[in-house]
Design a protein around this motif. Sequence first.
Motif, PDB file in Angstrom:
ATOM      1  N   PRO A   7      -8.899   9.675  -4.342  1.00  0.00           N
ATOM      2  CA  PRO A   7      -9.358  10.577  -5.170  1.00  0.00           C
ATOM      3  C   PRO A   7      -8.336  11.756  -5.598  1.00  0.00           C
ATOM      4  N   ALA A   8      -6.947  11.627  -4.949  1.00  0.00           N
ATOM      5  CA  ALA A   8      -5.808  12.835  -5.274  1.00  0.00           C
ATOM      6  C   ALA A   8      -5.296  12.612  -6.808  1.00  0.00           C
ATOM      7  N   THR A   9      -5.250  11.226  -7.129  1.00  0.00           N
ATOM      8  CA  THR A   9      -4.591  10.670  -8.188  1.00  0.00           C
ATOM      9  C   THR A   9      -5.400   9.924  -9.216  1.00  0.00           C
ATOM     10  N   GLY A  10      -6.540   9.422  -8.600  1.00  0.00           N
ATOM     11  CA  GLY A  10      -7.310   8.485  -9.405  1.00  0.00           C
ATOM     12  C   GLY A  10      -6.612   7.056  -9.604  1.00  0.00           C
ATOM     13  N   LEU A  11      -5.771   6.728  -8.706  1.00  0.00           N
ATOM     14  CA  LEU A  11      -5.181   5.531  -8.785  1.00  0.00           C
ATOM     15  C   LEU A  11      -5.308   4.728  -7.610  1.00  0.00           C
ATOM     16  N   LEU A  12      -5.013   3.241  -7.600  1.00  0.00           N
ATOM     17  CA  LEU A  12      -5.322   2.723  -6.208  1.00  0.00           C
ATOM     18  C   LEU A  12      -4.312   2.995  -5.284  1.00  0.00           C
ATOM     19  N   PRO A  13      -4.773   2.991  -4.012  1.00  0.00           N
ATOM     20  CA  PRO A  13      -4.074   3.422  -3.010  1.00  0.00           C
ATOM     21  C   PRO A  13      -2.924   2.533  -2.697  1.00  0.00           C
ATOM     22  N   HIS A  14      -1.892   2.993  -1.862  1.00  0.00           N
ATOM     23  CA  HIS A  14      -0.808   2.353  -1.526  1.00  0.00           C
ATOM     24  C   HIS A  14      -1.221   1.279  -0.332  1.00  0.00           C
TER      25      HIS A  14
ATOM     26  N   GLN B 217      -4.574   1.870   7.903  1.00  0.00           N
ATOM     27  CA  GLN B 217      -4.982   3.112   7.440  1.00  0.00           C
ATOM     28  C   GLN B 217      -4.848   3.238   5.870  1.00  0.00           C
ATOM     29  N   VAL B 218      -5.533   4.107   5.438  1.00  0.00           N
ATOM     30  CA  VAL B 218      -5.431   4.366   3.795  1.00  0.00           C
ATOM     31  C   VAL B 218      -4.479   5.250   3.648  1.00  0.00           C
ATOM     32  N   VAL B 219      -3.545   4.911   2.759  1.00  0.00           N
ATOM     33  CA  VAL B 219      -2.196   5.559   1.989  1.00  0.00           C
ATOM     34  C   VAL B 219      -2.418   6.036   0.670  1.00  0.00           C
ATOM     35  N   GLY B 220      -2.332   7.191   0.507  1.00  0.00           N
ATOM     36  CA  GLY B 220      -2.378   7.599  -0.978  1.00  0.00           C
ATOM     37  C   GLY B 220      -1.490   6.727  -2.015  1.00  0.00           C
ATOM     38  N   ALA B 221      -1.696   6.984  -3.568  1.00  0.00           N
ATOM     39  CA  ALA B 221      -0.793   6.205  -4.277  1.00  0.00           C
ATOM     40  C   ALA B 221       0.605   6.631  -3.997  1.00  0.00           C
ATOM     41  N   ARG B 222       1.683   5.327  -4.078  1.00  0.00           N
ATOM     42  CA  ARG B 222       3.078   5.613  -4.171  1.00  0.00           C
ATOM     43  C   ARG B 222       3.749   4.866  -5.254  1.00  0.00           C
ATOM     44  N   ALA B 223       4.834   5.234  -5.788  1.00  0.00           N
ATOM     45  CA  ALA B 223       5.191   4.428  -6.764  1.00  0.00           C
ATOM     46  C   ALA B 223       5.658   3.039  -6.521  1.00  0.00           C
ATOM     47  N   SER B 224       6.327   2.856  -5.220  1.00  0.00           N
ATOM     48  CA  SER B 224       6.904   1.434  -4.834  1.00  0.00           C
ATOM     49  C   SER B 224       5.772   0.548  -4.999  1.00  0.00           C
ATOM     50  N   SER B 225       4.627   0.823  -4.919  1.00  0.00           N
ATOM     51  CA  SER B 225       3.437  -0.199  -5.142  1.00  0.00           C
ATOM     52  C   SER B 225       2.737  -0.233  -6.554  1.00  0.00           C
TER      53      SER B 225
ATOM     54  N   THR C  18       9.155  10.955 -14.353  1.00  0.00           N
ATOM     55  CA  THR C  18       9.870  12.048 -14.920  1.00  0.00           C
ATOM     56  C   THR C  18      10.952  11.754 -16.161  1.00  0.00           C
ATOM     57  N   SER C  19      11.725  12.768 -16.471  1.00  0.00           N
ATOM     58  CA  SER C  19      12.736  12.325 -17.285  1.00  0.00           C
ATOM     59  C   SER C  19      13.811  11.588 -17.141  1.00  0.00           C
ATOM     60  N   VAL C  20      13.936  11.340 -15.649  1.00  0.00           N
ATOM     61  CA  VAL C  20      15.326  11.117 -14.966  1.00  0.00           C
ATOM     62  C   VAL C  20      14.696   9.789 -14.264  1.00  0.00           C
ATOM     63  N   GLY C  21      13.654   9.447 -14.148  1.00  0.00           N
ATOM     64  CA  GLY C  21      13.296   8.204 -13.210  1.00  0.00           C
ATOM     65  C   GLY C  21      11.657   8.451 -12.763  1.00  0.00           C
ATOM     66  N   VAL C  22      11.409   7.621 -11.703  1.00  0.00           N
ATOM     67  CA  VAL C  22      10.196   7.438 -11.115  1.00  0.00           C
ATOM     68  C   VAL C  22      10.157   7.845  -9.536  1.00  0.00           C
ATOM     69  N   ARG C  23       9.255   8.948  -9.557  1.00  0.00           N
ATOM     70  CA  ARG C  23       9.093   9.563  -8.032  1.00  0.00           C
ATOM     71  C   ARG C  23       8.367   8.641  -7.280  1.00  0.00           C
ATOM     72  N   GLU C  24       8.810   8.636  -5.818  1.00  0.00           N
ATOM     73  CA  GLU C  24       8.014   7.781  -5.036  1.00  0.00           C
ATOM     74  C   GLU C  24       6.757   8.426  -4.718  1.00  0.00           C
ATOM     75  N   TYR C  25       6.557   9.813  -4.776  1.00  0.00           N
ATOM     76  CA  TYR C  25       5.224  10.398  -4.192  1.00  0.00           C
ATOM     77  C   TYR C  25       4.789  11.144  -5.555  1.00  0.00           C
ATOM     78  N   PRO C  26       3.601  11.398  -5.632  1.00  0.00           N
ATOM     79  CA  PRO C  26       3.101  12.109  -6.980  1.00  0.00           C
ATOM     80  C   PRO C  26       3.736  13.583  -7.078  1.00  0.00           C
ATOM     81  N   LYS C  27       3.846  13.835  -8.464  1.00  0.00           N
ATOM     82  CA  LYS C  27       4.777  15.008  -8.698  1.00  0.00           C
ATOM     83  C   LYS C  27       3.718  16.406  -7.688  1.00  0.00           C
ATOM     84  N   GLY C  28       4.612  17.265  -7.199  1.00  0.00           N
ATOM     85  CA  GLY C  28       3.987  18.189  -6.203  1.00  0.00           C
ATOM     86  C   GLY C  28       3.898  17.718  -4.810  1.00  0.00           C
ATOM     87  N   VAL C  29       4.230  16.424  -4.658  1.00  0.00           N
ATOM     88  CA  VAL C  29       3.990  16.045  -3.271  1.00  0.00           C
ATOM     89  C   VAL C  29       5.199  15.559  -2.688  1.00  0.00           C
TER      90      VAL C  29
END
Length: 391
Positions: free
Chosen positions: A210-217, A222-230, A259-270
């Motif tokens: 729900p927080a990102t609209g993306l598939l969970p990690h 347990q359900v873990v929110g979206a993360r960039a490594s997956s 971002t302009s310099v790479g990919v965050r592991e957690y969503p922006k602001g998290v």
Amino acid sequence: MLRKLLIGVAVIATLVAGVGTARLVLPRTDPTSGVVKQLAFLRAEIEGGADRAAQQQYPEGYFFLNVLYGLTWVQVGLADPARSVDADAEARWALNRLESADGTAPFDASLKPQYGVFYAGWVNWLRGGLISLKHSDAAEIDKFSSESVEIATAFRTSKTPFLASYPGQAWPVDSIVAIASLRLYDDLVAPRFGQIATNWVAASKKQLNPATGLLPHQVVPQVVGARASSQGLIQRFLVEVDPAFAQSQYKLFKERFVTSVGVREYPKGVGGTGDVDSGPLILGMSLSATVVAIGAARVQHDPLADRLTRQGELLGLPLTGLKTKRYLFGALPIGDAFLAWSTSARPLVADEQPKQDGGSTWWWLPWLLALWLPALILWGFVRRVRRRRGH
């Protein structure tokens, strides 16, 4: 002595800035040749036991080093038909290692499909890649068919779209790879599993984070929110399953993680800490997620892939010889494997996607400033020393 030392350091800084500038802005004439050199390095490393060493560091270290080696050769063979025979031989060598006792050891044979959806999906995707090179015999196609049926049966009889990779553990990304392998079967052999893939997409859309609209990690235990490594891997394979769904998911991924310099592991602001999936985080950025995002961007026909690749050439300290190429002095072969696979990524099932807007064409200006500013400062000191000596 001070003047000579300053001049020497300034010269070195200027050379570094010049090489870095070239890597950032000059045309990339033949990226495939660099990948082939990376593969030569990886073959020697694997033969020397790098895959077994990686298994001591990562839960799927042995598996990933071999499967990515084989899949990269598939992509090279498809990009350059003159290399397809070599690609077939090398990918088959990797597949044999995956099917060995060492390859299956970390996985549970009692799971459905056998050894779990992670193992079954990636192996089936590699086997389909081999067949796409058009050097396989009937026995290979029969094996592809039987394993695809096993995967399809597991999805058809499951109450969830996300099958287990290990007992009591499930990650959506692993099921996506397996579903993509069924799409590849339909494309290469005969239409057979389209409804299973369609049902899987429909079921997956009901479980978006729900927080990102993306598939969970992760979904089990347990359900873990979206993360960039997956997410990087999800975006790489989802386009093979459902291009329209993939396009909308990829847009959200870029908005929340890139971002302009790479990919965050957690969503922006998290915020969050690094782990075995993400590796160490630098200002929230994951090197592994950034590398895998190159492949996702390539299959989405996004100029972001070129930007991230050029930044990798700048920061990855590549060493290129006559026959081999390695990054970070070859200290982490599994990182080279992910990079080679990502920078040569191409859809195996999906059509080429529409080219996306690459954003500002001046993205490299801050990097050039960072490269040249130290050299300019040093030459400024040299000039001051000369003036003082002149007095």
